[in-house]
Design an enzyme around this catalytic site. Structure first.
Site, PDB file in Angstrom:
ATOM      1  N   HIS A 368       0.799  -1.222   0.000  1.00 27.00           N
ATOM      2  CA  HIS A 368       0.000   0.000   0.000  1.00 27.00           C
ATOM      3  C   HIS A 368       0.834   1.276   0.000  1.00 27.00           C
ATOM      4  CE1 HIS A 368      -4.182  -1.421   0.491  1.00 27.00           C
ATOM      5  NE2 HIS A 368      -3.639  -2.449   1.127  1.00 27.00           N
ATOM      6  N   LYS A 559      -8.462  13.326   5.384  1.00 24.06           N
ATOM      7  CA  LYS A 559      -7.600  12.152   5.319  1.00 24.06           C
ATOM      8  C   LYS A 559      -6.561  12.257   6.422  1.00 24.06           C
ATOM      9  CE  LYS A 559      -6.787  13.152   1.016  1.00 24.06           C
ATOM     10  NZ  LYS A 559      -6.926  11.966   0.193  1.00 24.06           N
ATOM     11  N   ARG A 560      -5.831  11.194   6.629  1.00 20.18           N
ATOM     12  CA  ARG A 560      -4.743  11.205   7.597  1.00 20.18           C
ATOM     13  C   ARG A 560      -3.819  12.385   7.313  1.00 20.18           C
ATOM     14  NH1 ARG A 560       0.173   8.288   7.009  1.00 20.18           N
ATOM     15  NH2 ARG A 560      -0.738   7.282   5.171  1.00 20.18           N
ATOM     16  N   LYS A 565       0.563  14.151   1.841  1.00 20.98           N
ATOM     17  CA  LYS A 565      -0.826  14.391   1.426  1.00 20.98           C
ATOM     18  C   LYS A 565      -1.087  15.885   1.216  1.00 20.98           C
ATOM     19  CE  LYS A 565      -2.562  10.153   3.570  1.00 20.98           C
ATOM     20  NZ  LYS A 565      -3.147   9.485   2.388  1.00 20.98           N
ATOM     21  N   THR A 667      -8.808   6.166  -1.632  1.00 22.70           N
ATOM     22  CA  THR A 667     -10.192   5.761  -1.871  1.00 22.70           C
ATOM     23  C   THR A 667     -11.156   6.901  -1.558  1.00 22.70           C
ATOM     24  OG1 THR A 667     -10.260   4.780   0.347  1.00 22.70           O
ATOM     25  CG2 THR A 667      -9.815   3.296  -1.505  1.00 22.70           C
ATOM     26  N   LYS A 671     -14.923   8.011  -3.241  1.00 21.75           N
ATOM     27  CA  LYS A 671     -16.144   8.280  -2.479  1.00 21.75           C
ATOM     28  C   LYS A 671     -16.721   9.648  -2.839  1.00 21.75           C
ATOM     29  CE  LYS A 671     -14.079   5.527   1.138  1.00 21.75           C
ATOM     30  NZ  LYS A 671     -13.105   5.601   2.229  1.00 21.75           N
TER      31      LYS A 671
END
Length: 820
Positions: A368, A559-560, A565, A667, A671
């Protein structure tokens, strides 16, 4: 084994009549809760309803297990350190077709279905995308008919409950199990001893020849708790089995009676620590040890359970890979490779060559991430002290692989160093990613780009040695949770427009394309979105105390929190936009709300600073009257699945802006798009495939590509020159670093921003101007609501391919060998 006819049944359990359901709820109130209607509270009604739903699932659960046993179907065992299942009541009720009957039944009892559903605890069994993917996969495996068990840890407190105090993240224990879990079944008969430490003897006295005997210095007991996972239409129900750790002896009475009341509980406390917290901080040696103990604990218990079940049915392990597929969800369960070898060799009498062949044929590994810290490696002394027999086996595997690399593949010393299971570049460490690769017949990435990068980077030399192992399986999401359940308004609109076929075949959403330009449908689509934004605005008002205008563009990044990110890039752009709005009040600015949510690892200093910065920036911007009707910034605390179910349907713009080449898939992007949001993002992870499916004109892409990022890093990158050439960026960075947003501590963000000047590893400065231009493109699109709605509808219509049902079918066909 009993036939299904011999399984006790209750005719009322099969009735969908609200009166029958109401009687069943009252029966559980009386006999399971021990109360009558006069004193029952909402939590009692919730538990009664869950017990009814669970009981309805049990018959199919038993029938599914019986069918697999009788037909000798191959079983899939999905091992994951996280299962972010969230609340289960709405999900299970919907899949069983009970939502409206239960709503009506509860109404006859003067109970509001939606009110009690909100009281259900959010299972704290995961952190982010990894755990949510595992939950989607479990539901999809049941939906498409894969006989499967999920294996994980029954965390008492999970990750943590996040609160924001003075803008800073504070971590508190999550108490989701405080009042028990009505979904689970305690399987005390399924208990296994798991050892740690000790030594290894070489026993030559046995009749079966010499063998190695591990004598652990410490043992704990793993006890199983099972939760039924219901597939769509309840055609199949699978099992999520979570392990709880218990001491072999809960108290040392000799020590207690001698007055050592605390010391007498030492073994109990050590066992209890194993299942207390997800991802304990590993900055200290004791934290590293606990992490390794957790991973081995659940891996060993799971494998013992798998082998016990297989031996019980078939009496031999010679056909193990024909009847068992074990999938490792990321690197955390990689120790399974060595542990399966240990069990097959030491316990069940196979030689090394036989065990190695069986292990490789049985195990598959999903990677991942390309981040070194997530691939995991353990200090060799720690690993050898905790798991001495596994360490011996890893050395034996390593010798086997390295000899083959030299003899059969003629690889040079550099390649052999990269392939080795032991990293010798500094302190010797056990490479868990390499172990998982070596011990698996299939290694899959989770998007096309990520898979290609695996071949080029972290597993380059292993791929040269085993060129047929790496394959791509792009992630997916379950549309039952992420459309039907979380967005009932949109689900009803789609059903009324194109019929119900999409509920069973998500690809049927393509039928919406014909309505993308229909003015009436656009209005209805926009009304659903507006209602969802009103719901989110209520949540923000309750948690943060900020009022939002639902007619503004809701720009959401959830998100985390991690530097790759790039929440920081988003915040910097907000500061730049803030400056521009104040400088040019005469312009027609798009009203925008930037919404952040996510948790930072407790020991990740910069990530926690980014959360504080988001809150500090929001505090200043939201209190400035000159921009308050045009721009707001909010951070929603304690992000979890339940919060996501409100945030996702309300988004107009989905932020997927990771540094290219660093997000394996994502993901959240799927969504948001399924629920009618446009994506602004880099060509990273599954964004690449989303662009292909929704169309380049319906997604906003910016920034350097993965190969360009690699080239910049390999060259003589000088971010100071980039910053100096961008006045808006330079001004925003100066405002942040000088304390404009932190007047109580002007130097608070000096080092965080200094990192952009010094190295800018995550390319925030490099991509800033492109990101800003992309955001202004978004403004232009928003200005023409007809165009925006057209694009949003096409995003929803074209997201069928990203269903986890499709992903699971690909795993079943290409990796597991499970016919569907």
């Amino acid at each position: 084994m009993n036939s299904l006819a011999e399984i006790p049944t209750n005719p009322l359990l099969r009735s969908d009549d609200p009166e029958d359901l109401a009687r069943e709820i009252l029966r559980r109130l009386t006999y399971r809760i021990g109360k009558n209607v006069a004193v029952a509270n909402d939590n009692d009604w919730l538990e009664c309803t869950i017990l009814l739903i669970r009981d309805r699932a049990v018959e199919t659960w038993m029938a599914s297990t019986k069918n697999t046993y009788e037909k000798q179907n191959k079983r899939v065992y999905y091992l994951s350190l996280e299962f972010l299942i969230g609340r289960l009541m709405r999900d299970a009720a919907s899949n069983l077709g009970l939502t409206e009957p239960l709503r009506a039944a509860l109404a006859t009892l003067n109970v509001d279905y939606d009110v009690i559903a909100e009281l259900e605890a959010d299972a704290a069994l995961g952190n982010g995308g990894l755990g949510r993917l595992a939950a989607c996969f479990m539901e999809s495996m049941a939906t498409v008919g894969v006989p499967a068990y999920g294996y994980g840890i029954r965390y008492r407190h999970g990750l943590f409950r996040q609160e924001i105090r003075e803008g800073q993240q504070q971590e508190y224990p999550e108490t989701w199990l405080e009042h028990g879990n009505p979904w689970e079944f305690d399987r005390r008969e399924s208990a296994y001893e798991v050892g740690f430490g000790g030594w290894v003897d070489y026993d030559e006295t046995g009749d079966e020849g010499a063998k190695f005997v591990w004598k652990p210095g410490e043992k704990v007991k793993a006890t199983a708790y099972d939760t039924p996972i219901v597939g769509w239409r309840a055609h199949r129900v699978n099992t999520l089995r979570l392990w709880n750790a218990e001491p072999l002896d809960p108290i040392r009475l000799d020590a207690f009676n001698a007055g050592d009341h605390i010391g007498s509980l030492h073994e109990s406390n050590r066992a209890d620590a194993l299942t207390r917290v997800l991802y304990p901080a590993d900055a200290s040696p004791s934290g590293q040890e606990l992490r390794l103990r957790q991973e081995y604990f659940f891996s060993s218990a799971s494998l013992q359970d798998i082998l016990r079940r297989h031996k019980q049915q078939y009496g031999t392990f010679d056909n193990l890979s024909e009847k068992v597929a074990i999938q490792l969800n990321d690197t955390h369960p990689a120790v399974c490779v060595a542990e399966l070898m240990r069990l097959l060799i030491d316990v069940h009498g196979y030689d090394f060559a036989e065990a190695w062949k069986m292990t490789q044929a049985t195990i598959g590994y999903t990677n991942h991430t390309l981040l070194p810290e997530a691939l995991e490696s353990w200090p060799l002394p720690l690993f050898e002290r905790m798991l001495p027999r596994n360490m011996q086996i890893i050395y034996e595997i390593n010798a086997f692989i390295l000899r083959a690399a030299r003899k059969d593949h003629n690889l040079d010393d550099h390649a052999i160093r990269n392939i080795s299971l032991i990293d010798e570049s500094g302190e010797r460490r056990v490479r868990m990613g390499n172990l998982a690769f070596a011990g698996a017949h299939s290694i899959n990435g989770v998007s096309a780009l990520h898979t290609d990068l695996m071949k080029q980077t972290v597993f380059h030399d292993l791929h040269r040695m085993f060129p047929d192992r790496i394959n791509a399986k792009t992630n997916g999401i379950t549309p039952r949770r992420w459309l039907v359940q979380c967005n009932p308004g949109l689900t009803a609109l789609i059903r009324d427009t194109i019929g119900p076929d999409f509920l069973d075949n998500i690809d049927a959403l393509r039928g919406l394309e014909a309505h993308a330009d229909d003015a009436a449908f656009q209005e209805a689509f926009a009304k659903v979105k507006y209602d969802n934004k009103v719901r989110l605005a209520k949540l923000v008002r309750e948690r943060v105390g900020v009022r939002l205008d639902p007619s503004a563009l809701f720009d959401i990044q959830i998100k985390r929190i991690h530097e790759y990110k790039r929440q920081l890039l988003n915040i910097i752009e907000a500061v730049s936009l803030y400056d521009q709005i104040r400088s040019h009040p005469e312009r027609d600015w798009t009203p925008r709300v930037k919404i952040f949510a996510g948790k930072a690892a407790p020991s990740y200093h910069n990530a926690k600073l980014i959360i504080q910065l988001a809150n500090d920036v929001g505090k200043v911007i939201n209190s400035n009257p000159s921009v308050r009707d045009v721009l707001k910034v909010v951070f929603v605390p304690n992000y979890n699945v339940s919060a996501a179910e409100i945030l996702v349907p309300a988004a107009d713009l989905s932020e997927q802006i990771s540094t290219a080449g660093m997000e394996a898939s994502g993901t959240g992007n799927m969504k948001f798009a399924l629920n009618g949001a446009l994506t602004i993002g880099t060509l990273d992870g599954a964004n690449v495939e989303m662009l292909e499916h929704v169309g380049a004109e319906n997604i906003v892409i910016f920034g350097k590509k993965a190969d360009e990022v690699a080239a910049i890093r390999a060259g003589h990158y000088n971010p100071r020159e980039i910053i100096a050439a961008s006045p808006e960026l330079a001004q925003a960075l100066e405002a942040i670093s000088s304390g404009v947003f932190s007047p109580d501590d002007p130097h608070r963000y000096r080092d965080l921003i200094g990192g952009l000047y010094e190295h800018d590893w995550f390319m925030a400065a490099t991509d800033f101007d492109a990101y800003t231009a992309a955001q202004r493109e978004v403004d232009s699109l928003w200005a023409d609501q007809g165009v925006w709605r057209h694009k949003a509808i096409l995003n929803t219509a074209r997201m069928g391919w990203f269903s986890s049902d499709r992903t699971i079918r690909e795993y079943s066909q290409d990796i597991w060998g499970v016919p569907l």
